[in-house]
Design a protein around this motif. Structure first.
Motif, PDB file in Angstrom:
ATOM      1  N   ALA A 222     -60.808  25.522 -12.510  1.00 48.01           N
ATOM      2  CA  ALA A 222     -62.019  25.397 -13.326  1.00 48.01           C
ATOM      3  C   ALA A 222     -61.820  26.125 -14.651  1.00 48.01           C
ATOM      4  CB  ALA A 222     -63.221  25.970 -12.583  1.00 48.01           C
ATOM      5  N   GLY A 223     -62.460  25.613 -15.677  1.00 45.30           N
ATOM      6  CA  GLY A 223     -62.374  26.303 -16.957  1.00 45.30           C
ATOM      7  C   GLY A 223     -62.829  25.443 -18.106  1.00 45.30           C
ATOM      8  N   THR A 224     -63.014  26.115 -19.250  1.00 43.41           N
ATOM      9  CA  THR A 224     -63.402  25.449 -20.491  1.00 43.41           C
ATOM     10  C   THR A 224     -62.511  25.955 -21.610  1.00 43.41           C
ATOM     11  OG1 THR A 224     -65.716  25.194 -19.824  1.00 43.41           O
ATOM     12  CG2 THR A 224     -65.256  25.100 -22.178  1.00 43.41           C
ATOM     13  N   ALA A 225     -62.071  25.055 -22.455  1.00 40.43           N
ATOM     14  CA  ALA A 225     -61.267  25.446 -23.610  1.00 40.43           C
ATOM     15  C   ALA A 225     -61.678  24.589 -24.799  1.00 40.43           C
ATOM     16  CB  ALA A 225     -59.780  25.274 -23.325  1.00 40.43           C
ATOM     17  N   THR A 226     -61.721  25.223 -25.969  1.00 45.43           N
ATOM     18  CA  THR A 226     -61.977  24.512 -27.221  1.00 45.43           C
ATOM     19  C   THR A 226     -60.731  24.605 -28.081  1.00 45.43           C
ATOM     20  OG1 THR A 226     -64.354  24.947 -27.167  1.00 45.43           O
ATOM     21  CG2 THR A 226     -63.389  24.405 -29.306  1.00 45.43           C
ATOM     22  N   THR A 227     -60.217  23.463 -28.478  1.00 42.80           N
ATOM     23  CA  THR A 227     -59.019  23.420 -29.307  1.00 42.80           C
ATOM     24  C   THR A 227     -59.350  22.711 -30.613  1.00 42.80           C
ATOM     25  OG1 THR A 227     -58.396  21.485 -28.004  1.00 42.80           O
ATOM     26  CG2 THR A 227     -57.254  23.546 -27.513  1.00 42.80           C
ATOM     27  N   THR A 228     -58.588  23.042 -31.642  1.00 44.25           N
ATOM     28  CA  THR A 228     -58.846  22.490 -32.973  1.00 44.25           C
ATOM     29  C   THR A 228     -57.553  21.961 -33.579  1.00 44.25           C
ATOM     30  OG1 THR A 228     -58.512  24.623 -34.060  1.00 44.25           O
ATOM     31  CG2 THR A 228     -60.756  24.084 -33.370  1.00 44.25           C
TER      32      THR A 228
ATOM     33  N   ARG B  64     -53.931  19.507 -24.958  1.00 39.74           N
ATOM     34  CA  ARG B  64     -53.591  20.911 -25.214  1.00 39.74           C
ATOM     35  C   ARG B  64     -54.670  21.838 -24.661  1.00 39.74           C
ATOM     36  NH1 ARG B  64     -54.083  23.982 -29.889  1.00 39.74           N
ATOM     37  NH2 ARG B  64     -54.533  22.159 -31.203  1.00 39.74           N
ATOM     38  N   ALA B  65     -55.940  21.400 -24.698  1.00 42.96           N
ATOM     39  CA  ALA B  65     -57.009  22.200 -24.096  1.00 42.96           C
ATOM     40  C   ALA B  65     -56.795  22.340 -22.590  1.00 42.96           C
ATOM     41  CB  ALA B  65     -58.367  21.561 -24.373  1.00 42.96           C
ATOM     42  N   LEU B  66     -56.384  21.271 -21.942  1.00 45.84           N
ATOM     43  CA  LEU B  66     -56.114  21.343 -20.508  1.00 45.84           C
ATOM     44  C   LEU B  66     -54.957  22.292 -20.221  1.00 45.84           C
ATOM     45  CD1 LEU B  66     -56.658  17.584 -19.709  1.00 45.84           C
ATOM     46  CD2 LEU B  66     -57.955  19.472 -18.723  1.00 45.84           C
TER      47      LEU B  66
END
Length: 604
Positions: free
Chosen positions: A248-254, A366-368
């Motif tokens: 489980a998790g959350t990531a924000t990539t730009t 990449r966020a994953l």
């Protein structure tokens, strides 16, 4: 639930196909899509179809759910055919046997105007709409105001100039609607080539229709309907199982697309990805992004959804079926009037399948990777390099000069490194997923008045990492007997493709023109460029990003890369922290010193 029993949810035993029967029918549907694809590949007139194979085929249910996609570019088939099929039913609620519809509107579910789709409803003897088959082919020319199908600098669809067909009937009772076809031939620069490609796409769809009717005669419509229901449920169950195994998790990539005409600061893009294994769901939120821009870079709804889905599916068990059932487990959140959302008329989506679509899919995968080691990917090389330009001009090699327009695929970008292996050398870009073929030098030189002077791997361009990204390629070509115009839209020259989990970025792309005296001049990252006889275009494509820190790459693998000339001995020492002996094998003591002193020189 897992395995073949998963589709039995909500169905009685009498209504559910057993596992063996479902496996047989799934292969029969795959065979139908393969027959459609073979028809298109063998009969397409333009090189973009018969050489590069930039086309796709799929089967949908009558309600518009993606059932079987085959070996198709993922940007074509993962998040758009369902929208196209539903638009067909909105415009034509009562379809008939013998209908065929031409559809390329990015405002009604297609990707961009260059992708001409033919949708054929499969109708039984009682007039009941059972399935829809769809064949889609990227065009060499689609009527744009300049000879390209990727007009990144277009302010709006009017400046773009493409002919837009929002589900237009082109066959009625199996007969062509010639008035529509005449319109195309009057606006498209190579009308005979386009007519041949149209017939190839139409023939592909009709082959699919005929094969489905034959299969129904053999097993019955009820059996096919039960299969479709069970196959979609099976896809959903497999996807749910795959997601439940993730952390489980959350990531924000730009990321940021390079500056282009009318977007002088480039286009910033971000994605927030949330994995919810307890619910068996993944959310991708693209809403916090800029509004649509006065450029052809805007993504259509189909391209936005599909790019996000590709980033997810690149990061999970590859055996999960790509169908509407598995897609249900990924929620892609979009907003209206967003550059990577739902673009509305008249903003242009001319380059929707490539530039920003690549950026979106790359930051999703990449966020994953950030959420958990062992998942996700680095970024695939991006950009429509001059090595993949649309070239045009006049072919003077025959007694009667004739105009030519075609997209060439002479050099792909480097694939991204992942948690288990190095990057795929010929992946091309995220949207094609390695399905497009690299052009034969000899065939390209036969079809167009060009000479390809060289094509080779570019040294030291891989994204360094525990697993390295694939390197870019260098390609040089020029015209024969006149001049040519090359139009391209090459992202990745300024903002290269990033690595993941400590991996380095791949080398940026680059583009030059070589004068008659051999002098190289850098040219704009976004064409067009005119090249006269005696001059050449030189392109270096993007390298893929690396996965994991380079100093974690086993020394023997680094040494093998040097011996095989993927990287230089200097790069091995400075970036991977591996010292080699005189035979280019690891120097164990010197390598331990390099990797243990805490220093790091980053040239990646």
């Amino acid at each position: 639930m897992s395995g073949i029993d998963a589709p039995e949810r909500g169905r009685t035993g009498a209504e559910t196909l057993d596992g063996a029967r479902m496996a047989v029918l799934s292969h029969r549907f795959e065979a139908i899509v393969r027959r459609m694809s073979n028809t298109l590949a063998r009969s397409g007139r333009s090189g973009v179809l018969n050489t590069a194979r930039d086309f796709s085929c799929c089967v949908l249910t009558a309600s518009g759910e993606v059932l079987m996609t085959g070996d198709s570019p993922p940007i074509h088939v993962m998040g758009g055919p369902d929208l196209q099929a539903k638009s067909m039913l909105e415009f034509y609620p009562r379809v008939r046997a013998g209908d065929a519809f031409l559809h390329n509107s990015p405002y009604h579910g297609n990707t961009h105007a260059a992708d001409h789709s033919v949708l054929v409803p499969v109708v039984d003897d009682h007039g009941v709409h059972r399935y829809t088959v769809l064949a889609k082919a990227h065009q060499a020319d689609c009527g744009n105001s300049v000879p390209t199908t990727y007009m990144a600098g277009a302010r709006d669809v009017y400046e773009e100039g493409a002919l837009i067909f929002p589900v237009v009937r082109v066959q009625d009772a199996y007969a062509d609607c010639e008035d529509v076809l005449r319109m195309c031939e009057m606006r498209i620069r190579v009308p005979d080539q386009w007519r041949g490609d149209y017939l190839a796409v139409l023939g592909s769809a009709r082959i699919g229709e005929r094969a489905l009717l034959q299969l129904a005669d053999e097993v019955g419509w009820d059996a096919l309907d039960h299969f479709a229901h069970d196959w979609l449920d099976y896809g959903e169950a497999r996807m749910e199982t795959a997601i439940r195994a993730l952390p489980a998790g959350t990531a924000t990539t730009t990321t940021r697309h390079d500056p282009f005409p009318r977007v002088p600061d480039g286009v910033p893009v971000q994605a927030t990805v949330t994995v919810r294994p307890d619910d068996g769901m993944i959310d991708v939120d693209l809403r916090d992004n800029p509004d649509c821009v006065p450029s052809g870079l805007n993504l259509s709804e189909a391209a936005s959804r599909t790019a996000a889905l590709i980033g997810v599916f690149n990061s999970i068990d590859h055996t999960v079926p790509h169908n509407q059932g598995s897609f249900r487990r990924v929620r892609v959140h979009l907003r209206e009037n967003c550059v990577v959302g739902v673009t509305r008329h008249p903003f242009s989506c001319s380059a929707a399948t490539t530039n920003l679509a690549n950026r979106v899919g790359n930051i999703v995968q990449r966020a994953l990777a950030e959420i958990g080691d062992g998942m996700g990917l680095a970024e695939v090389g991006s950009g429509m390099s001059p090595s993949e330009a649309v070239v045009s001009g006049v072919d003077r090699r025959t007694d009667v000069p004739v105009p030519f327009v075609n997209q060439i695929f002479t050099g792909p970008n480097g694939g991204a490194a992942g948690p288990a292996c190095d990057g795929w050398l010929t992946m091309s870009d995220l949207g094609s997923g390695g399905t497009l073929l690299l052009d034969s030098v000899e065939i390209d030189e036969l079809k167009q008045p060009i000479v390809i002077h060289r094509r080779h791997l570019a040294h030291d361009t891989e994204g360094a990492g525990r697993h390295r990204g694939a390197p870019g390629l260098e390609v040089e070509y020029g015209p024969v007997g006149g001049e040519l115009e090359a139009i391209y839209a090459n992202d990745g020259s300024i903002n290269p493709m990033a690595g993941a989990r400590g991996g380095h970025s791949g080398a940026p792309s680059a583009q030059f023109k070589r004068d008659r005296d051999g002098t190289l001049h850098e040219v704009d990252i976004c064409g067009p460029v005119r090249v006269e006889e005696g001059e050449t275009l030189v392109a270096r494509t993007s390298g893929g990003g690396g996965y994991g820190p380079p100093e974690a790459r086993p020394p023997e693998e680094v040494a093998r890369d040097v011996r095989e000339q993927w990287i230089s001995e200097q790069r091995a020492r400075e970036v991977y922290r591996v010292a080699l002996d005189a035979r280019q094998h690891p120097d164990t003591a010197a390598t331990a010193l390099l990797r243990g002193d805490g220093s790091r020189t980053d040239t990646g």
